[in-house]
Design an enzyme around this catalytic site. Structure first.
Site, PDB file in Angstrom:
ATOM      1  CE  LYS A  47      -3.024  -2.635   3.218  1.00  0.00           C
ATOM      2  NZ  LYS A  47      -3.370  -2.974   4.529  1.00  0.00           N
ATOM      3  N   GLY A  48       2.220   1.194   0.260  1.00  0.00           N
ATOM      4  CA  GLY A  48       3.022   2.167   0.484  1.00  0.00           C
ATOM      5  C   GLY A  48       3.403   3.302  -0.618  1.00  0.00           C
ATOM      6  CD  GLU A 103       8.156  -1.100  -3.393  1.00  0.00           C
ATOM      7  OE1 GLU A 103       7.474  -0.217  -2.825  1.00  0.00           O
ATOM      8  OE2 GLU A 103       8.535  -2.263  -2.808  1.00  0.00           O
ATOM      9  CE  LYS A 135      15.273   2.128   5.202  1.00  0.00           C
ATOM     10  NZ  LYS A 135      14.595   1.364   6.506  1.00  0.00           N
ATOM     11  CG  ASP A 163       3.166   0.132   7.358  1.00  0.00           C
ATOM     12  OD1 ASP A 163       4.010   0.022   6.285  1.00  0.00           O
ATOM     13  OD2 ASP A 163       2.881  -0.811   7.902  1.00  0.00           O
ATOM     14  NE  ARG A 169      -0.292   1.398   4.993  1.00  0.00           N
ATOM     15  CZ  ARG A 169       0.773   0.853   4.447  1.00  0.00           C
ATOM     16  NH1 ARG A 169       1.785   1.482   3.953  1.00  0.00           N
ATOM     17  NH2 ARG A 169       0.777  -0.362   4.920  1.00  0.00           N
TER      18      ARG A 169
HETATM   19  P1  IMP Z   1      13.141  -4.639   1.465  1.00  0.00           P
HETATM   20  O1  IMP Z   1      12.916  -5.894   0.473  1.00  0.00           O
HETATM   21  O2  IMP Z   1      14.112  -4.775   2.335  1.00  0.00           O
HETATM   22  O3  IMP Z   1      13.880  -3.870   0.270  1.00  0.00           O
HETATM   23  O4  IMP Z   1      11.923  -3.992   1.911  1.00  0.00           O
HETATM   24  C1  IMP Z   1      10.796  -3.472   1.072  1.00  0.00           C
HETATM   25  C2  IMP Z   1       9.738  -2.990   1.699  1.00  0.00           C
HETATM   26  O5  IMP Z   1       9.812  -2.942   3.247  1.00  0.00           O
HETATM   27  C3  IMP Z   1       9.155  -1.897   1.243  1.00  0.00           C
HETATM   28  O6  IMP Z   1       8.426  -1.814   0.075  1.00  0.00           O
HETATM   29  C4  IMP Z   1       8.539  -1.174   2.364  1.00  0.00           C
HETATM   30  O7  IMP Z   1       6.998  -1.478   2.397  1.00  0.00           O
HETATM   31  C5  IMP Z   1       9.089  -1.731   3.508  1.00  0.00           C
HETATM   32  N1  IMP Z   1      10.199  -0.786   4.486  1.00  0.00           N
HETATM   33  C6  IMP Z   1      11.416  -1.154   4.179  1.00  0.00           C
HETATM   34  N2  IMP Z   1      11.903  -0.131   4.991  1.00  0.00           N
HETATM   35  C7  IMP Z   1      11.000   0.630   5.614  1.00  0.00           C
HETATM   36  C8  IMP Z   1      11.017   2.016   6.327  1.00  0.00           C
HETATM   37  O8  IMP Z   1      11.850   2.335   6.778  1.00  0.00           O
HETATM   38  N3  IMP Z   1       9.717   2.101   6.846  1.00  0.00           N
HETATM   39  C9  IMP Z   1       8.412   1.621   6.153  1.00  0.00           C
HETATM   40  N4  IMP Z   1       8.630   0.461   5.342  1.00  0.00           N
HETATM   41  C10 IMP Z   1       9.792  -0.071   4.981  1.00  0.00           C
HETATM   42 MG    MG Z   2       5.510  -1.932   1.885  1.00  0.00          MG
END
Ligand code: IMP
Ligand code: MG
Length: 185
Positions: A47-48, A103, A135, A163, A169
């Site tokens: 949803k982000g 994303e 990040k 979130d 959100r």
């Molecule tokens: P990844 O697989 O570790 O790259 O994480 C991706 C997903 O995790 C993103 O699409 C977000 O939904 C969630 N996510 C990662 N870091 C954060 C954050 O700092 N705040 C909120 N959601 C996060």
């Molecule tokens: Mg997410």
């Protein structure tokens, strides 16, 4: 009161509303330039990505269709498991289409790595990524990300779609989540 507790968890501003507004318009202009003369399918990740998508799409000038995917990689903890489950798949085929994934944030990169592999297998004519935030310090896999809004430090970010346990959100800017102070006197 839950509302008051929520407010206490909103820490320092990572990206202001003004900076978001400016950068998202720039990204829209870049996308419009790059895809000139072509039709685009925006695949937003629920949803982000919703607030980002809503702003970004309004500054894209090429003919654009929208589709959505929902995946889960987390639960409510703050670390990626690397295990991705599709909760909602695309409505339409992307075969032969120009696809841009929208994303909210790339953290470890594991979710995006899965998405790229999954969507590539559907034979789009192109597949690129537009992420509002990354990040870099947390990245575990190296991925081609064509458009990035902002690089942020290694903090858990909330707001503008992001979130923590489904809350925050609706904040109009991106903030760091404050650690809960240790309980006790
Ligand atoms: P990844 O697989 O570790 O790259 O994480 C991706 C997903 O995790 C993103 O699409 C977000 O939904 C969630 N996510 C990662 N870091 C954060 C954050 O700092 N705040 C909120 N959601 C996060
Ligand atoms: Mg997410």
């Amino acid at each position: 009161m839950a509302g008051a507790e929520d407010r206490e968890r909103i820490g320092e501003t990572l990206v202001s509303e003004e900076d978001l507004g400016r950068r998202v318009i720039e990204l829209g202009a870049e996308v419009s330039r790059d895809y000139e003369g072509r039709d685009l399918v925006l695949v937003a990740i629920l949803k982000g990505a919703v607030p980002f998508l809503a702003d970004l799409m309004r500054s894209i000038t090429v003919p654009t269709e929208l589709d959505f995917m929902a995946v889960s990689s987390y639960g409510s903890s703050t670390d990626s498991s690397g295990v991705v489950r599709i909760l909602k798949d695309l409505d339409a085929s992307i075969s032969g289409r120009e696809v841009l994934i929208v994303e909210d944030i790339i953290d470890s990169g594991l979710t995006l790595q899965y998405l790229l592999k999954n969507l590539m297998a559907r034979n789009p004519s192109s597949l690129e990524v537009c992420a509002l935030l990354t990040k870099p310090e947390r990245r575990r896999v190296d991925l081609p990300i064509r458009y990035v809004g902002f690089e942020i430090p290694n903090r858990f970010a909330i707001g503008y779609g992001l979130d923590h346990d489904q809350r925050f959100r609706n904040l109009s800017y991106v903030a760091a989540l404050k650690e809960t102070p240790p309980a006790g006197d």
